[in-house]
Design a protein around this motif. Structure first.
Motif, PDB file in Angstrom:
ATOM      1  N   ARG A 111      50.526 -14.303  -0.684  1.00  0.00           N
ATOM      2  CA  ARG A 111      49.655 -15.435  -0.996  1.00  0.00           C
ATOM      3  C   ARG A 111      48.342 -14.966  -1.612  1.00  0.00           C
ATOM      4  N   GLU A 112      47.750 -13.947  -1.013  1.00  0.00           N
ATOM      5  CA  GLU A 112      46.488 -13.415  -1.536  1.00  0.00           C
ATOM      6  C   GLU A 112      46.667 -12.867  -2.947  1.00  0.00           C
TER       7      GLU A 112
ATOM      8  N   GLU B 120      44.808 -14.184  -6.245  1.00  0.00           N
ATOM      9  CA  GLU B 120      44.051 -13.261  -7.104  1.00  0.00           C
ATOM     10  C   GLU B 120      44.560 -13.323  -8.538  1.00  0.00           C
ATOM     11  N   ALA B 121      45.877 -13.384  -8.685  1.00  0.00           N
ATOM     12  CA  ALA B 121      46.457 -13.451 -10.031  1.00  0.00           C
ATOM     13  C   ALA B 121      46.040 -14.749 -10.720  1.00  0.00           C
ATOM     14  N   LYS B 122      46.040 -15.868  -9.980  1.00  0.00           N
ATOM     15  CA  LYS B 122      45.620 -17.143 -10.576  1.00  0.00           C
ATOM     16  C   LYS B 122      44.167 -17.065 -11.036  1.00  0.00           C
TER      17      LYS B 122
ATOM     18  N   TYR C 127      40.750 -14.993 -17.610  1.00  0.00           N
ATOM     19  CA  TYR C 127      41.226 -14.551 -18.923  1.00  0.00           C
ATOM     20  C   TYR C 127      41.344 -15.739 -19.872  1.00  0.00           C
ATOM     21  N   ARG C 128      41.893 -16.853 -19.360  1.00  0.00           N
ATOM     22  CA  ARG C 128      42.051 -18.055 -20.181  1.00  0.00           C
ATOM     23  C   ARG C 128      40.685 -18.569 -20.631  1.00  0.00           C
ATOM     24  N   ALA C 129      39.715 -18.592 -19.722  1.00  0.00           N
ATOM     25  CA  ALA C 129      38.370 -19.062 -20.066  1.00  0.00           C
ATOM     26  C   ALA C 129      37.733 -18.144 -21.118  1.00  0.00           C
TER      27      ALA C 129
END
Length: 113
Positions: free
Chosen positions: A35-36, A40-42, A48-50
């Motif tokens: 879950r962590e 973290e990946a999200k 990165y997207r921003a």
């Protein structure tokens, strides 16, 4: 010997319960870490997207300005040509109308060869 076997079985059962608890804790820890890691990946993906979105908007803004300037210049040139054409039309309007009326009302037929 029976008491010793019973005590040995009890020790094995206790060890099995303890092992089961250890395995359960390991599963819970693994689930928590997964879950962590997902969270973290999200966060990394969003960052990165921003970043890429900001780069794209900057690029778009830089290149749109050039397009707008070229578009404005082309519009000015087109408006100037339209004004020239309208002025020429106004200047020669009477002659064109007279020539058209003369051609309609005073035909000069020519034989076909």
């Amino acid at each position: 010997m029976s008491a010793q076997n019973s005590q040995g079985i009890q020790t094995l059962l206790d060890a099995e319960r303890e092992a089961s608890k250890i395995v359960q804790k390991a599963r819970e820890y693994r689930t928590k870490r997964v879950r962590e890691a997902r969270d973290e990946a999200k966060k990394e993906i969003e960052a990165y997207r921003a970043k890429k979105e900001a780069e794209y908007k900057k690029f778009e803004a830089e290149h749109t300005q050039g397009n707008k300037a070229a578009e404005e210049e082309a519009n000015k040139e087109a408006e100037a040509r339209i004004a020239e054409i309208k002025a020429a039309g106004q200047k020669h309007q009477d002659k064109v109308i007279n020539d058209l009326l003369k051609a309609v009302f005073e035909p000069q037929p020519e034989p076909l060869s």
